[in-house]
Design an enzyme around this catalytic site. Sequence first.
Site, PDB file in Angstrom:
ATOM      1  N   LYS A   8       2.313  11.364  -3.066  1.00 38.37           N
ATOM      2  CA  LYS A   8       1.297  10.703  -3.890  1.00 38.37           C
ATOM      3  C   LYS A   8       0.378  11.715  -4.559  1.00 38.37           C
ATOM      4  CE  LYS A   8      -1.976   6.840  -3.398  1.00 38.37           C
ATOM      5  NZ  LYS A   8      -2.438   5.839  -2.423  1.00 38.37           N
TER       6      LYS A   8
ATOM      7  N   ASP B  40     -13.139   4.888   1.037  1.00 34.81           N
ATOM      8  CA  ASP B  40     -11.689   4.955   1.249  1.00 34.81           C
ATOM      9  C   ASP B  40     -11.247   6.412   1.264  1.00 34.81           C
ATOM     10  OD1 ASP B  40      -8.965   4.795   1.268  1.00 34.81           O
ATOM     11  OD2 ASP B  40      -8.785   3.468  -0.460  1.00 34.81           O
TER      12      ASP B  40
ATOM     13  N   GLU C 169      -7.343   0.446  -4.725  1.00 28.92           N
ATOM     14  CA  GLU C 169      -7.348   0.346  -3.268  1.00 28.92           C
ATOM     15  C   GLU C 169      -8.680  -0.146  -2.688  1.00 28.92           C
ATOM     16  OE1 GLU C 169      -6.013   4.220  -2.263  1.00 28.92           O
ATOM     17  OE2 GLU C 169      -3.948   3.825  -2.860  1.00 28.92           O
TER      18      GLU C 169
ATOM     19  N   ASP D 278       0.870  -1.167   0.000  1.00 26.54           N
ATOM     20  CA  ASP D 278       0.000   0.000   0.000  1.00 26.54           C
ATOM     21  C   ASP D 278       0.907   1.218   0.000  1.00 26.54           C
ATOM     22  OD1 ASP D 278      -1.780   2.047   0.385  1.00 26.54           O
ATOM     23  OD2 ASP D 278      -2.450   1.405   2.366  1.00 26.54           O
TER      24      ASP D 278
END
Length: 639
Positions: free
Chosen positions: A91, A214, A192, A28
Amino acid sequence: MAEALFQIAEPGQSRSKHACRTRAVGIDLGTTNSLVAIVDAGKPVALADEHGETMVPSVVHYRGDGGVVVGADARDRLALDFPRDTIASVKRFMGRGPRDAEATRKLTPYQFFQGAGDQSVVRFAAGGRAVTPMEVSADILRVLRLRAEEALAGPLQGAVITVPAYFDDGQRQATRDAGRLAGLEVLRLLNEPTAAALAYGLDKQAEGTFAVFDLGGGTFDVSILKLEDGVFEVKSTGGDSALGGDDFDRTIAEALLARAGGADAGDARVIRHVLDAARALKEKLTIESAAAVDVELVPGKTTTLRLTRAEMEALVTPVLERCAGPLRRALADARVERGHLSGVILVGGATRMPLVRRFVEEWFGQKPLADIDPDQVVALGAAVQADMLAGGAGAGDVLLLDVVPLSLGLETMGGIAEKLIHRNTTVPCGAKQTFTTFADNQTGFDLHVVQGERELVAECRSLARFTLKGIPPMPAGMARLEVTFMVDADGILRVSAREETTGKEAAIEVKPSYGLTDDEVERMILDSIAHGDEDVKARLLAEQRVEADGIVAAARAAMRDAPELLEDGERDAIEEALTAVEAARAGSDHHAIRTAIETLDHASKAFATRRMNKALEQGFRGRNVDAVDAKLTERPGER
C-alpha cells in the site's frame, strides 16, 4: 461552485426491515492486514477463514513457476530466502513512481524493475517478472473476494474499498483499478476515518463532534466529523500518506542493525529478517516491558536481539510526533478546539501500542474510544456503506458528507494557480469558471491542472495537462473557454473544457502517475500558511505584470493602426506612459505597476475614445436606424 452531497440514503426515506443479506461487501485493503466484512441481520461482521482468522496478511509471494501465494503462507516465506519475491506493505507504493521516497529508501528488501514499460509506475522484480503495486493489491483483493463469495454462496453485487483520506487522485485510481483486476465491481472508495466513524455512529447512536485518529501500518489519517441526527459531516481531514507502523519498524530495525556488528545492511535477506524482528519486538512490547527475538543476521549464526519497552518508545517517539502537525491542521480547518470534542476514535493496529494511546490521550486531553476492534472497525464501516448502496436495510437512514483534502485548480497567465475547488469542499462537487485568450489569433488552449494550497503553480503539484485545439483566430479576449471541474464521490477528478463560440470541447480524467510524498503534503499546507502574505504579494505582482503586458501591447497596436487619430503631443505623452509601465513591470512592486497602468489609461483615454467613435461610425455608415434595430433584435435562425 455547484452544491452537491455525498449521498448514501435520504433522511426520512422508508426502508423495509428484513433479515436478508445483500451481496455487497466492505473491504479494508490495509498495509499490514486486509479483511472483508458484510452486513448480516442488520449488523456488520468481518468474515473469517476456515481457521477463524478474519485478517489476511497483506503479503504476496510470487513463485518462479508463475504461481502466487497470498496471506499467512506468503508471510511465512518472508523469513525464508525469498525477500525479493515476497511483497509486503504494498500500500505504501500504490500510485507512486520509481523516484518517490518510498521506492528509493536504502533499507528495503525489494528489487525494482528497470526494464521497458511505463516508467512512471513502480514495478517490483519478483518471481522472475515485473509486478506493479496495483497487481499485488489485486491478488490480495481476489482472496478476499473468494472468501466473501463462499460465505454468501454466490457472486458479489459489488464492494466498497477503503482508502486513506490523504490518498490523492493517482493513489485512488490505482486502488480502484486493483479492485477491477480482482474481479470486483467497485461501488465506491471510502475514506478510512469516515468508515470508522460510520461503524461507531451506527453502533453507539452517538452524536457530537469526533476526531478519528487512524494510524495503520503504512498511513496516518485524521478526520474531524460531526454526527447529528443520522448525518455524518466530515468537517476536515488531514494526515500523512507515508507515516505508520512500518516507520516504527524501520526505525527499530536501523537501531538493531547498528547494535549487531557484522550484519550486511545491503543484503535483502538480512534486511527482511531485521524488519521482521523489529515488528515482532514491537508487538511483544505492546503487552510486555521487555522482549527478545532470535534472528539470523549472519548465515549460520543466530543472534538474540533484545529491547525494552522504554528503549523502543525512545526510538519511535520522534516518528509518532509527526502526527501532531496534521492533528493541529485538521482541528484548525474544522474550527474546533481540542476540549470541545465529544470523543476520539482509535483506528489501526498501531493504536494498540501503549505509547500511541498515551500520546492520543495527552494530546486530546481525554481517553480515546477503542471498544470496537481497531483492526476491524474500518472494514465494518465499509460493509455498512456497501449494504446501503446495494439497497440493504441494515444501516437505517444515514447521510454522509465527505470532503476534498487538497485544493484543485488551473494555471493561468503569469504562473498563477487559480483554485476552482477549495480544500475541505464537500464531495461530490463541481465548479465552473470562464477564461479567455491573452494573445491575438490564439488558436488553442493549453490547460494545466494543479493541486495544492499555494498561490503560484511552481509551489503546487502538477496533476495533468491537456490541450483544446481548433479555435479560429480571434482578437485577444474574444474566445470564451468554460472549464468544468467535477470531483466524484470517490474523490476522483474529471476536467472538461468548452470554447463557447465554436463549441469545441476537450476533457480529461485526471490520473497523476504517482502520489504525494510526505514532504509534499507537509509543504503544501504548512507553506500555504507560513508563506501566506508573500504568496498573495507574488500573485498580485504576477497579475499586474500580465495586465501590463496586455495593455502595453494593445496601446502600441492602436497607435500603429490609427496614427491619424493622434493629436499634437499625444503620442509623446502615451509613449512616456508606456515607458513608465514597462519600467514598473520590471520591478517587484505591484502597486507601482498598477499606478503606471492607471497613468497610461489616463494618457490614452481621449485617443481610445476617438478610435471607438470611428469604429462605430464605420459600422453604421450607409444604414438607417430601422435596419440597425432589426439586425440587433434578429433571433437565431431568422433571416
